[in-house]
Write an enzyme that holds these catalytic residues in place. Structure first.
Site, PDB file in Angstrom:
ATOM      1  N   ILE A 149       0.467  -1.303   0.143  1.00 60.12           N
ATOM      2  CA  ILE A 149       0.436   0.167   0.228  1.00 60.12           C
ATOM      3  C   ILE A 149       0.960   0.912  -0.369  1.00 60.12           C
ATOM      4  CG2 ILE A 149      -1.667   1.512   1.121  1.00 60.12           C
ATOM      5  CD1 ILE A 149      -2.652  -1.254   2.840  1.00 60.12           C
ATOM      6  N   CYS A 150       0.514   1.898  -1.228  1.00 63.28           N
ATOM      7  CA  CYS A 150       1.470   3.034  -1.541  1.00 63.28           C
ATOM      8  C   CYS A 150       3.243   3.016  -1.017  1.00 63.28           C
ATOM      9  CB  CYS A 150       0.873   4.489  -0.096  1.00 63.28           C
ATOM     10  SG  CYS A 150       1.716   6.381  -0.277  1.00 63.28           S
ATOM     11  N   GLN A 151       3.687   3.533  -0.366  1.00 64.10           N
ATOM     12  CA  GLN A 151       4.953   4.010  -0.164  1.00 64.10           C
ATOM     13  C   GLN A 151       4.972   1.921  -0.115  1.00 64.10           C
ATOM     14  OE1 GLN A 151       6.955   4.772   3.392  1.00 64.10           O
ATOM     15  NE2 GLN A 151       9.094   5.047   2.529  1.00 64.10           N
ATOM     16  N   GLY A 153       3.673  -0.202  -1.103  1.00 57.61           N
ATOM     17  CA  GLY A 153       3.922  -0.939  -2.646  1.00 57.61           C
ATOM     18  C   GLY A 153       4.785  -0.847  -3.356  1.00 57.61           C
TER      19      GLY A 153
END
Length: 357
Positions: A149-151, A153
């Site tokens: 998720i986000c960073q 990811g």
């Protein structure tokens, strides 16, 4: 040029309504129960330094409808991972459990001065790698599904490229890949930061300072407009608890390990490492072409932190023959906490993972 037209009657009406909401909010706060988050049952199966690895208690889904491959969620280092389990009525994790997934989650904890020199090698080749091994051992499987998720990811892409044999399927959610798209406001801000000076000055980067930077991207909406709407959000207990859970998460911001912050901003925001194929971790080049497993890339159509263009840049960078994109009509956080996350996003991800079994 016509001037503004004000109706005295309308102004008085709006002021009275605001005052009424304000009085209601005071009454609500006086009788409010504790603001609880992250309530889906879970247990700690591994600890390392500040990190904790959680295993969520699976729902009683018939075995034939369960996904046998465990799912490890890798959240960003900024903010806290209970975003995926913020509200029991709209918990992303709880919904995935109901849909038959066995879920593990990395909680990075709160870095302190002892973590000042942790770098990308530590986070990817030690912390994530050790958590992957623990999940495989605990589940008795040879591979896992990884959801970043986000960073998180971005870190998951790096880990998978370096360890493709341990990841069966990869899901990236609101994940930045191209860090220099023209519509990326956070990137424009990051380009102005003297990273070396910031790390030398603060050591670890204060979470509160990062929060101020995020709020500065949309000052009217995240500042003035939100403050004016607060009394309305607190008018009754249900809406107040929903609002305060989100506020608790927003301002529960861990400091960032200084060296990790320096390397991440330099490698991705400054050098756009994925696009320029220049990411190197502990003398090992990160080649996204090593990613051949099925990959689902999820992004929000109105995400102001990670615009769609930043996420969709992943197209063609891997060698996955089963690459799919899923656009959610939502912002950065709505992907996980909106009603749509329950009825559309979680089912879509669960179904996709089961199809790869």
């Amino acid at each position: 040029m016509s001037g503004f037209k004000f109706s005295p009657e309308k102004i008085i009406s709006e002021l009275c309504q605001f005052n009424e909401h304000l009085l209601q909010s005071v009454n609500t706060l006086q009788h409010l129960e504790e603001v609880c988050v992250g309530q889906t049952p879970k247990e700690i199966i591994y600890r390392e330094d500040k990190l904790q690895l959680f295993r969520y208690q699976s729902e009683k889904t018939p075995r034939k409808k369960r996904c046998k491959t465990p799912l490890l969620i890798c959240y960003a280092l900024v903010n806290r991972p209970y975003m995926v389990d913020l509200d029991q009525e709209r918990s992303f994790v709880k919904r995935l459990l109901e849909l038959g997934l066995d879920i593990y989650l990395i909680d990075w904890g709160y870095p302190d001065a002892a973590d000042r020199y942790l770098d990308m090698d530590d986070y990817i080749n030690s912390y994530i790698a050790n958590c992957v091994d623990q999940v495989l051992q605990d589940s008795g499987q040879n591979q896992l599904n990884l959801l970043g998720i986000c960073q998180g990811g971005t870190l998951s892409l790096c880990y998978t490229a370096l360890n493709p044999d341990k990841v069966k399927n990869l899901v990236t959610m609101v994940t930045p890949v191209d860090f220099k798209t023209p519509d990326n406001m956070l990137s424009h801000l990051a380009q102005q930061i003297d990273i070396d000076l910031a790390v030398e000055t603060y050591g670890n980067i204060p979470g509160a300072m990062l929060n101020d930077a995020y709020n500065a991207l949309m000052p009217m909406r995240l500042g003035l407009q939100k403050n004016l709407n607060t009394p309305r959000q607190l008018k009754d207990q249900a809406s107040a608890l929903s609002f305060l859970r989100m506020e608790k998460w927003i301002y529960d911001s861990p400091d960032q390990a200084g060296e990790m912050f320096r390397q991440f901003l330099t490698t991705f925001f400054k050098e756009n490492g994925f696009i320029n194929n220049s990411v190197v971790i502990s003398d090992r080049a990160v080649d996204l072409k090593q990613i051949t497993q099925p990959l689902l890339n999820v992004y929000g159509s109105s995400d102001h932190l990670v615009p769609p263009s930043a996420s969709r840049a992943l197209t063609g960078l891997t060698n996955s023959r089963n690459y799919a994109e899923y656009e959610v009509a939502s912002g950065h956080i709505g992907v996980f906490v909106s009603g749509k996350s329950q009825t559309e996003v979680a089912p879509r991800i669960a179904d996709w993972l089961k199809q790869q079994e």
